[in-house]
Design an enzyme around this catalytic site. Structure first.
Site, PDB file in Angstrom:
ATOM      1  N   HIS A 137      -0.817   4.474   6.914  1.00  0.00           N
ATOM      2  CA  HIS A 137      -0.179   5.009   5.691  1.00  0.00           C
ATOM      3  C   HIS A 137       0.317   6.601   5.947  1.00  0.00           C
ATOM      4  O   HIS A 137      -0.500   7.350   6.752  1.00  0.00           O
ATOM      5  CB  HIS A 137      -1.272   5.047   4.546  1.00  0.00           C
TER       6      HIS A 137
ATOM      7  N   ASP B  42      -4.118   7.390   8.259  1.00  0.00           N
ATOM      8  CA  ASP B  42      -5.125   6.577   8.606  1.00  0.00           C
ATOM      9  C   ASP B  42      -4.842   5.592   9.875  1.00  0.00           C
ATOM     10  O   ASP B  42      -5.400   4.672  10.106  1.00  0.00           O
ATOM     11  CB  ASP B  42      -5.876   6.024   7.718  1.00  0.00           C
TER      12      ASP B  42
ATOM     13  N   SER C 184       0.645  -1.257  -0.119  1.00  0.00           N
ATOM     14  CA  SER C 184       0.134  -0.029  -0.062  1.00  0.00           C
ATOM     15  C   SER C 184       0.848   1.402   0.178  1.00  0.00           C
ATOM     16  O   SER C 184       0.236   2.240  -0.543  1.00  0.00           O
ATOM     17  CB  SER C 184      -1.118  -0.029   1.234  1.00  0.00           C
TER      18      SER C 184
END
Length: 391
Positions: A357, A354, A48
């Site tokens: 990240h 969040d 991610s």
């Protein structure tokens, strides 16, 4: 007539003048300075930290308020805006990379992104859609996808038609930059699997060995320029701080978990040294992204950040993160009351988006610092990190 005497002072003066002139010529003359590389394409592999839409296309899309800062709408990224790979692509004169798994509006003419959120190097357990599952698209599968793209894209170019121009040219594969940012999820995968820190550390050599094997696959297919990020300080992200309370360092990060990340990085750096011996035609750059990311937590004011350990998007608590109740962009009902995990008002003063990240603002600073070569081995800027025989 008697010749003038050359004193020691004169000799030193002449030497200093020569050194100054040499420095000026080397640094200011385009003909003598090391020329920038030309990377006609970028192929990215990762999780991610560099997923530009793979997970969104294949399994689930990050909901609003993701993307609010730069794109003003969800853009397949687990962030309020751009990722490091976005800044990297733009710095090399390319558009943002299309996710390989995205079938709508994609353009692979300047590369492709095989990264998906929650990806690991080795096969994880559990796998999505199981609760707490990780991505099924491991590094091994991502490399297989790349080999498919390389082969099939040339068939499409040969056929011609409207899709031909959306595929990379054959010569691009040898001259492309191959970027890697993966491994961060392999460590929590062990922690959430109830392994001890010692057991997770014991798994690292095997994880790194699998990473090296995939680098060799890309090399065997013709890849020559590799840009490899180590893993970040996982002990500083709320995802770890909330789920694994542990002794904190002077910054407030979980010391033990950062030490695991540092051990992974130590073994990864050893692997890159060995890869240079095994792959003599490759330019392999190891990038110490850990140090850059940690500096954001250690000296947040220097970069304009506030409360670096507290996420921007969440529902409250010490770190504004609780994955057991509601994640960023989700709604949960508690005692008959709906709670929406929304964004903070000023994402640009936050390091973490969040709980896992980084924000657009943090990614920009991280890229600006690593692109100079100051955190690279060998210490070359991004634009000079290529195999010179290809130029």
């Amino acid at each position: 007539m008697e010749s003038p005497r050359i004193t020691v002072k004169v000799i030193i003066s002449l030497f200093c003048s020569y050194m100054l002139l040499s420095h000026y010529i080397t640094t200011s003359s385009p003909a003598l300075a090391l020329e920038d590389c030309h990377f006609p394409a970028i192929f990215n592999f990762g999780d991610s930290n560099s997923d530009t839409g793979g997970m969104a296309a294949a399994i689930y899309r990050p909901p609003p308020p993701s993307g609010k800062t730069h794109f003003h709408t969800p853009a397949g990224r687990f962030s309020d805006g751009r990722l490091i790979i976005d800044f990297l692509a733009k710095s090399l004169g390319h558009p943002f990379l299309s996710a390989y798994l995205d079938s709508i509006g994609t353009n692979f003419s300047h590369g492709a992104n095989f990264a998906t959120a929650s990806s690991t190097i080795r096969l994880p357990d559990p796998i999505i859609p199981a609760p707490g599952g990780f991505s099924p698209f491991t590094l091994n599968i991502q490399c297989s996808q790349f080999l498919q793209l390389k082969s099939r894209s040339q068939l499409i170019r040969h056929r011609g038609g409207i899709f031909a121009s959306l595929m990379p040219k054959k010569k691009y594969f040898a001259k492309a930059l191959y970027t890697f940012d993966i491994g961060q999820n392999d460590l929590p995968e062990g922690f959430f699997g109830n392994l001890t820190v010692q057991e997770v550390n014991a798994s690292v050599p095997n994880i790194v060995s699998m990473f090296s094997a995939n680098i060799k696959k890309i090399y065997d297919s013709g890849g020559r320029s590799f840009w490899i990020h180590n893993t970040g300080p996982i002990g500083c992200i709320p995802y770890i701080l909330v789920n694994f309370p542990a002794q904190k360092d002077e910054v407030g990060c979980a010391k033990l978990y950062n030490e695991v990340a540092q051990y992974f990085n130590h073994k990864l750096k050893e692997a890159t040294v060995q890869l240079r011996k095994d792959l003599p035609l490759a330019a392999i750059t190891y990038v110490d992204i850990y140090s850059v990311k940690y500096s954001l937590y250690k000296e947040p004011q220097k970069y304009g950040f506030e409360q670096p350990l507290v996420s921007c998007c969440g529902t409250g608590g010490k770190y504004n993160f609780n994955s057991k109740t509601v994640e960023c962009g989700r709604t949960v009902t508690v005692n008959g009351r709906q709670i929406f995990a929304d964004s903070c008002k000023r994402p640009y003063v936050k390091v973490n988006w969040d709980g896992i990240h980084y924000t657009d603002a943090a990614a920009k600073i991280i890229f600006d610092k690593i692109s100079t070569g100051a955190f690279s081995d060998p210490p070359l800027p991004l634009k000079q990190a290529c195999h010179r025989s290809l130029e």
